[in-house]
Design a protein around this motif. Structure first.
Motif, short mmCIF file in Angstrom:
data_model
loop_
_atom_site.label_atom_id
_atom_site.label_comp_id
_atom_site.label_asym_id
_atom_site.label_seq_id
_atom_site.Cartn_x
_atom_site.Cartn_y
_atom_site.Cartn_z
N ARG A 78 -22.21 19.32 -29.13
CA ARG A 78 -22.19 20.67 -28.56
C ARG A 78 -21.90 20.47 -27.08
O ARG A 78 -22.35 19.48 -26.50
CB ARG A 78 -23.53 21.36 -28.81
CG ARG A 78 -23.76 21.54 -30.31
CD ARG A 78 -24.99 22.31 -30.66
NE ARG A 78 -25.05 22.53 -32.09
CZ ARG A 78 -25.61 21.68 -32.97
NH1 ARG A 78 -26.16 20.55 -32.55
NH2 ARG A 78 -25.59 21.94 -34.26
N THR A 131 -19.11 23.86 -41.18
CA THR A 131 -20.57 23.94 -40.99
C THR A 131 -21.24 24.05 -42.35
O THR A 131 -20.70 24.73 -43.24
CB THR A 131 -20.99 25.14 -40.12
OG1 THR A 131 -22.42 25.29 -40.19
CG2 THR A 131 -20.36 26.45 -40.55
N ASP A 133 -23.90 25.62 -42.81
CA ASP A 133 -24.80 26.78 -42.79
C ASP A 133 -24.35 27.98 -43.62
O ASP A 133 -25.16 28.83 -43.97
CB ASP A 133 -25.04 27.23 -41.34
CG ASP A 133 -25.75 26.15 -40.52
OD1 ASP A 133 -26.36 25.25 -41.13
OD2 ASP A 133 -25.67 26.20 -39.28
N ARG A 177 -29.84 26.88 -40.15
CA ARG A 177 -30.00 27.65 -38.90
C ARG A 177 -30.53 29.06 -39.21
O ARG A 177 -31.56 29.18 -39.83
CB ARG A 177 -28.67 27.68 -38.14
CG ARG A 177 -28.87 27.57 -36.65
CD ARG A 177 -27.62 27.15 -35.91
NE ARG A 177 -26.48 27.92 -36.26
CZ ARG A 177 -25.77 28.66 -35.41
NH1 ARG A 177 -26.11 28.69 -34.14
NH2 ARG A 177 -24.71 29.31 -35.79
N GLU A 228 -34.99 26.48 -42.70
CA GLU A 228 -35.55 26.15 -41.37
C GLU A 228 -35.69 27.39 -40.47
O GLU A 228 -36.64 27.51 -39.71
CB GLU A 228 -34.72 25.07 -40.67
CG GLU A 228 -33.27 25.48 -40.44
CD GLU A 228 -32.45 24.44 -39.69
OE1 GLU A 228 -33.01 23.43 -39.26
OE2 GLU A 228 -31.23 24.67 -39.55
N ARG A 283 -26.37 16.82 -44.50
CA ARG A 283 -25.12 16.84 -43.74
C ARG A 283 -24.29 15.58 -43.91
O ARG A 283 -23.07 15.63 -43.83
CB ARG A 283 -25.44 17.03 -42.25
CG ARG A 283 -25.44 18.46 -41.88
CD ARG A 283 -25.71 18.84 -40.47
NE ARG A 283 -25.58 17.90 -39.41
CZ ARG A 283 -26.15 18.07 -38.21
NH1 ARG A 283 -26.86 19.14 -37.98
NH2 ARG A 283 -25.98 17.20 -37.26
#
Ligand code: F6P
Length: 348
Positions: A78, A131, A133, A177, A228, A283
């Motif tokens: 990031r 991703t 997510d 997330r 999470e 992941r």
């Protein structure tokens, strides 16, 4: 276009390498050279001593074998610097200096915002939603979600097998997330009885009641799957009160975790509840066939869009097919949580 770039940004996801590989194949096919930009947007800032540490020419033959590898060959990160306008201007000048005329950005929501900034500064970008997510509304699936989900299903099945042998409930935390899709589909795929997601408020007492009811019904290995992000949707409660009852103390509420929840459940339901946080196992997997397929088509489409002068787009899946839409519109779309599946899981 004679030269394009590719970068991976944000959390890595299974299929990123397959997408890089597909971009490289298409670039070679159309006679374009390809620059691999390292560590997300950091690579555009050329912070290292050697330009090759930040941007490197990708030769298809040397990366031929990466497609089925987990992780990302280009590394990822990031990049907080990219939030500053002067740093973005610096990035654009480096991109021009390298002769890069368009960029394929593989990453999630944050990476797409970076891509949009670049587009607005005149660097055409095409996004591939890398991703686990599954939190981007414009696409039916993000790249890596299918693999992460399958990994979690396999792990939760294993946990439930041992839980059954020992008559112990399980509390399993999965990633995602602010999105509960992994938790939701894991429950649907494994028969886990209690699902906690960020999209729906919940309380400790409710989970205690539901687990106790499962135990009363003779189900001694019920599983709580918690996303999470669900810690943020927990209703106000006296966490300390629950913990004191089981002789635990938490000094800082931000440290509340799956292991504390298991302790509370163990105490209140009189059952040996065991916690597991699945973490990076989700992941760091080899991409599933589905993710490999998506990466293959997406990489090829991204290169074709750029070479045809159709920048500022993102690639997704609609009705099972790979498609593209403007990045601005994609970022404005609101995700719809599958509440009926959630209710079905939690009510049966
Ligand atoms: O966005 C992918 C993701 O794995 C999320 O599910 C998770 O919240 C986050 O990244 C974790 O990031 P990091 O690996 O930097 O801790």
């Amino acid at each position: 276009m004679r030269r394009i770039g590719v970068l991976t940004s944000g959390g890595d996801s299974p299929g990123m390498n397959a997408a890089i590989m597909s971009v490289a194949k298409a670039a070679r096919h159309y006679g374009m050279s390809l620059i691999g930009i390292k560590r997300g947007y950091n690579g555009t800032l050329c912070k290292s001593n050697h330009i090759e540490d930040d941007m490197v020419e990708l030769d298809l033959d040397t990366i031929l074998d990466i497609a089925d590898q987990p992780g990302t060959y280009l590394r990822t990160a990031r990049c907080l610097d990219f939030l500053r306008p002067e740093m973005r201007a610096h990035a654009v000048s480096n991109i021009h200096e390298m002769g890069i005329e368009g960029i394929v950005v593989i990453g999630g929501d944050g990476s797409y915002h970076g891509a949009l900034e670049l587009c607005q500064l005149g660097v055409p970008c095409v996004g591939i939603p890398g991703t686990i997510d599954n939190d981007l509304a414009y696409t039916e699936m993000t790249l890596g979600y299918d693999t992460a989900l399958n990994s979690c299903v396999e792990d939760v099945r294993a946990i439930r097998a041992t839980s059954r042998s020992h008559d112990r409930p399980g509390v399993v935390e999965v990633m995602g997330r602010h999105c509960g899709d992994i938790a939701l589909k894991v429950c649907a795929g494994t028969g886990a009885e209690i699902c906690l997601v960020p999209e729906v408020p919940w309380s400790i007492q409710e989970v205690v009641n539901r687990l106790c009811r499962q135990i009363d019904m003779g189900n001694l290995r019920a599983t709580v799957v918690i996303a999470e992000g669900a810690w943020d949707s927990m209703q106000p409660y006296d966490w300390q009160h629950y913990l004191m009852e089981c002789h635990e103390r938490v000094h800082d509420d931000s440290t509340i975790s799956t292991s504390y929840l298991a302790k509370v459940l163990k105490h209140k339901c009189k059952a040996e509840a065991r916690p597991t946080v699945l973490g990076y196992t989700q992941r760091g997997r080899q991409p599933s066939a589905y993710d490999s397929w998506f990466a293959f088509e997406a990489g090829n489409l991204a290169v074709n869009l750029l070479r045809n002068g159709i920048g500022n787009q993102v690639i997704g899946i609609k009705d099972g097919r790979v498609y593209y839409m403007p990045i601005v519109e994609a970022l404005q779309k609101k995700r719809e949580f599958n509440l009926s599946l959630y209710n079905l899981i939690n009510s049966l």
